[in-house]
Design a protein around this motif. Structure first.
Motif, PDB file in Angstrom:
ATOM      1  N   PHE A  65     -37.057 -46.947 -10.752  1.00  0.00           N
ATOM      2  CA  PHE A  65     -37.210 -46.912 -12.257  1.00  0.00           C
ATOM      3  C   PHE A  65     -36.212 -45.490 -12.499  1.00  0.00           C
ATOM      4  O   PHE A  65     -35.505 -45.442 -13.789  1.00  0.00           O
ATOM      5  N   SER A  66     -35.715 -44.847 -11.782  1.00  0.00           N
ATOM      6  CA  SER A  66     -34.660 -43.791 -12.243  1.00  0.00           C
ATOM      7  C   SER A  66     -33.297 -44.436 -12.548  1.00  0.00           C
ATOM      8  O   SER A  66     -32.672 -44.101 -13.288  1.00  0.00           O
ATOM      9  N   ILE A  67     -33.059 -45.315 -11.558  1.00  0.00           N
ATOM     10  CA  ILE A  67     -31.670 -45.944 -11.625  1.00  0.00           C
ATOM     11  C   ILE A  67     -31.786 -46.940 -13.002  1.00  0.00           C
ATOM     12  O   ILE A  67     -30.759 -46.869 -13.746  1.00  0.00           O
ATOM     13  N   ILE A  68     -32.824 -47.588 -13.221  1.00  0.00           N
ATOM     14  CA  ILE A  68     -32.796 -48.424 -14.187  1.00  0.00           C
ATOM     15  C   ILE A  68     -32.994 -47.658 -15.890  1.00  0.00           C
ATOM     16  O   ILE A  68     -32.090 -48.049 -16.700  1.00  0.00           O
ATOM     17  N   THR A  69     -33.645 -46.529 -15.602  1.00  0.00           N
ATOM     18  CA  THR A  69     -33.857 -45.734 -16.999  1.00  0.00           C
ATOM     19  C   THR A  69     -32.222 -44.907 -17.066  1.00  0.00           C
ATOM     20  O   THR A  69     -31.904 -45.064 -18.567  1.00  0.00           O
ATOM     21  N   THR A  70     -31.774 -44.469 -16.006  1.00  0.00           N
ATOM     22  CA  THR A  70     -30.465 -44.022 -16.378  1.00  0.00           C
ATOM     23  C   THR A  70     -29.366 -44.805 -16.622  1.00  0.00           C
ATOM     24  O   THR A  70     -28.600 -44.719 -17.812  1.00  0.00           O
ATOM     25  N   TRP A  71     -29.165 -46.118 -16.155  1.00  0.00           N
ATOM     26  CA  TRP A  71     -28.410 -47.196 -16.556  1.00  0.00           C
ATOM     27  C   TRP A  71     -28.701 -47.298 -18.024  1.00  0.00           C
ATOM     28  O   TRP A  71     -27.634 -47.805 -18.625  1.00  0.00           O
ATOM     29  N   CYS A  72     -29.864 -47.674 -18.381  1.00  0.00           N
ATOM     30  CA  CYS A  72     -30.089 -48.008 -19.861  1.00  0.00           C
ATOM     31  C   CYS A  72     -29.897 -47.105 -20.752  1.00  0.00           C
ATOM     32  O   CYS A  72     -29.112 -47.495 -21.749  1.00  0.00           O
ATOM     33  N   TRP A  73     -29.840 -45.980 -20.340  1.00  0.00           N
ATOM     34  CA  TRP A  73     -29.409 -44.772 -21.387  1.00  0.00           C
ATOM     35  C   TRP A  73     -27.788 -44.860 -21.482  1.00  0.00           C
ATOM     36  O   TRP A  73     -27.316 -44.700 -22.339  1.00  0.00           O
ATOM     37  N   PHE A  74     -27.142 -44.942 -20.131  1.00  0.00           N
ATOM     38  CA  PHE A  74     -25.608 -45.024 -20.452  1.00  0.00           C
ATOM     39  C   PHE A  74     -25.377 -46.115 -21.077  1.00  0.00           C
ATOM     40  O   PHE A  74     -24.336 -46.310 -21.787  1.00  0.00           O
ATOM     41  N   ARG A  75     -25.747 -47.267 -20.814  1.00  0.00           N
ATOM     42  CA  ARG A  75     -25.591 -48.586 -21.696  1.00  0.00           C
ATOM     43  C   ARG A  75     -26.161 -48.558 -23.107  1.00  0.00           C
ATOM     44  O   ARG A  75     -25.195 -48.920 -24.027  1.00  0.00           O
ATOM     45  N   PHE A  76     -26.975 -47.857 -23.566  1.00  0.00           N
ATOM     46  CA  PHE A  76     -27.241 -47.605 -24.855  1.00  0.00           C
ATOM     47  C   PHE A  76     -26.371 -46.634 -25.691  1.00  0.00           C
ATOM     48  O   PHE A  76     -25.952 -46.906 -26.696  1.00  0.00           O
ATOM     49  N   THR A  77     -25.944 -45.602 -24.983  1.00  0.00           N
ATOM     50  CA  THR A  77     -25.076 -44.538 -25.534  1.00  0.00           C
ATOM     51  C   THR A  77     -23.746 -44.987 -25.492  1.00  0.00           C
ATOM     52  O   THR A  77     -22.765 -44.380 -26.402  1.00  0.00           O
ATOM     53  N   LYS A  78     -23.252 -45.920 -24.757  1.00  0.00           N
ATOM     54  CA  LYS A  78     -21.988 -46.354 -24.409  1.00  0.00           C
ATOM     55  C   LYS A  78     -21.531 -47.134 -25.890  1.00  0.00           C
ATOM     56  O   LYS A  78     -20.443 -47.122 -26.000  1.00  0.00           O
ATOM     57  N   GLY A  79     -22.378 -47.847 -26.282  1.00  0.00           N
ATOM     58  CA  GLY A  79     -22.301 -48.968 -27.628  1.00  0.00           C
ATOM     59  C   GLY A  79     -22.014 -47.863 -28.815  1.00  0.00           C
ATOM     60  O   GLY A  79     -21.479 -48.626 -29.840  1.00  0.00           O
ATOM     61  N   LYS A  80     -22.501 -46.770 -28.704  1.00  0.00           N
ATOM     62  CA  LYS A  80     -22.459 -46.129 -30.039  1.00  0.00           C
ATOM     63  C   LYS A  80     -21.213 -45.485 -30.238  1.00  0.00           C
ATOM     64  O   LYS A  80     -20.408 -45.004 -29.435  1.00  0.00           O
ATOM     65  N   LYS A  81     -20.891 -45.721 -31.551  1.00  0.00           N
ATOM     66  CA  LYS A  81     -19.335 -45.229 -32.118  1.00  0.00           C
ATOM     67  C   LYS A  81     -19.268 -43.806 -32.049  1.00  0.00           C
ATOM     68  O   LYS A  81     -20.251 -43.114 -32.775  1.00  0.00           O
ATOM     69  N   LYS A  82     -18.385 -43.272 -31.530  1.00  0.00           N
ATOM     70  CA  LYS A  82     -18.335 -41.818 -31.259  1.00  0.00           C
ATOM     71  C   LYS A  82     -17.537 -41.335 -32.654  1.00  0.00           C
ATOM     72  O   LYS A  82     -16.665 -42.064 -33.033  1.00  0.00           O
ATOM     73  N   THR A  83     -18.067 -40.389 -33.442  1.00  0.00           N
ATOM     74  CA  THR A  83     -17.580 -39.899 -34.773  1.00  0.00           C
ATOM     75  C   THR A  83     -16.372 -38.989 -34.400  1.00  0.00           C
ATOM     76  O   THR A  83     -16.356 -38.396 -33.532  1.00  0.00           O
ATOM     77  N   THR A  84     -15.423 -39.209 -35.120  1.00  0.00           N
ATOM     78  CA  THR A  84     -14.118 -38.548 -34.880  1.00  0.00           C
ATOM     79  C   THR A  84     -14.213 -37.146 -35.824  1.00  0.00           C
ATOM     80  O   THR A  84     -13.107 -36.459 -35.866  1.00  0.00           O
ATOM     81  N   GLU A  85     -15.482 -37.012 -36.498  1.00  0.00           N
ATOM     82  CA  GLU A  85     -15.361 -35.860 -37.258  1.00  0.00           C
ATOM     83  C   GLU A  85     -15.208 -34.505 -36.722  1.00  0.00           C
ATOM     84  O   GLU A  85     -14.306 -33.632 -37.122  1.00  0.00           O
ATOM     85  N   GLY A  86     -15.864 -34.527 -35.393  1.00  0.00           N
ATOM     86  CA  GLY A  86     -15.662 -33.264 -34.675  1.00  0.00           C
ATOM     87  C   GLY A  86     -14.445 -33.311 -33.843  1.00  0.00           C
ATOM     88  O   GLY A  86     -14.388 -32.202 -33.026  1.00  0.00           O
ATOM     89  N   ALA A  87     -13.808 -34.260 -33.668  1.00  0.00           N
ATOM     90  CA  ALA A  87     -12.642 -34.163 -32.687  1.00  0.00           C
ATOM     91  C   ALA A  87     -11.545 -33.526 -32.944  1.00  0.00           C
ATOM     92  O   ALA A  87     -11.106 -32.907 -31.921  1.00  0.00           O
ATOM     93  N   SER A  88     -11.400 -32.919 -34.182  1.00  0.00           N
ATOM     94  CA  SER A  88     -10.370 -32.033 -34.363  1.00  0.00           C
ATOM     95  C   SER A  88     -11.036 -30.741 -34.934  1.00  0.00           C
ATOM     96  O   SER A  88     -10.254 -29.979 -35.698  1.00  0.00           O
TER      97      SER A  88
END
Length: 157
Positions: A65-88
């Motif tokens: 369960f630890s591996i699955i929930t952590t993997w799902c979280w990484f998978r879910f957040t990887k698809g999110k587009k990072k905003t460049t607003e704070g990049a500079s």
């Protein structure tokens, strides 16, 4: 041997307490790792409540369960587009790109100065420009801004 005996006699309450403790520790800012292991402990508690598996199966369930929930979280957040607003955020020169302003001095040896907001900047140009010419900042080289003229070339005037 006390610890081995204690770990081999777990029921669903132990898993609920472990899950709650992990979630409370997550409040101290562990970037999500304890959040997902805490949820895994709660999932394990539900399985132990319903199925009553052996202690080895309980620990294996917790690991899976630890591996699955952590993997799902990484998978879910990887698809999110990072905003460049704070990049500079702390890179003032990067925020200047695209700005239009006028030269304060003639370009000599490829350098001049402009004023943006409350700051005077050294600018670089390969074009021979005069003071008062409109320029656009197209890039950054360290702390120098690279500009190009917004005036049409003399041959097109």
């Amino acid at each position: 041997m006390q610890i081995a005996a204690w770990l081999s006699d777990w029921n669903y309450w132990h898993w609920m307490i472990l899950g709650t403790a992990l979630l409370l520790l997550e409040l101290f800012g562990t970037a999500g790792l304890l959040l997902w292991t805490g949820i895994a402990a709660w999932l394990t508690a539900m399985c132990v409540f319903v199925l009553i598996p052996s202690v080895y199966t309980q620990w294996n369930l917790f690991a899976v369960f630890s591996i699955i929930t952590t993997w799902c979280w990484f998978r879910f957040t990887k698809g999110k587009k990072k905003t460049t607003e704070g990049a500079s955020l702390n890179q003032r020169t990067q925020r200047c790109i695209g700005a239009q302003t006028t030269l304060l001095e003639d370009v000599r040896l490829g350098k001049s100065r402009v004023r943006l907001d409350d700051t005077f900047w050294v600018v670089l140009s390969t074009e021979p420009l005069k003071a008062g010419d409109s320029v656009k900042i197209i890039a950054v080289d360290g702390t120098h801004l690279i500009v190009k003229s917004l005036q049409p070339p003399a041959s097109q005037k």
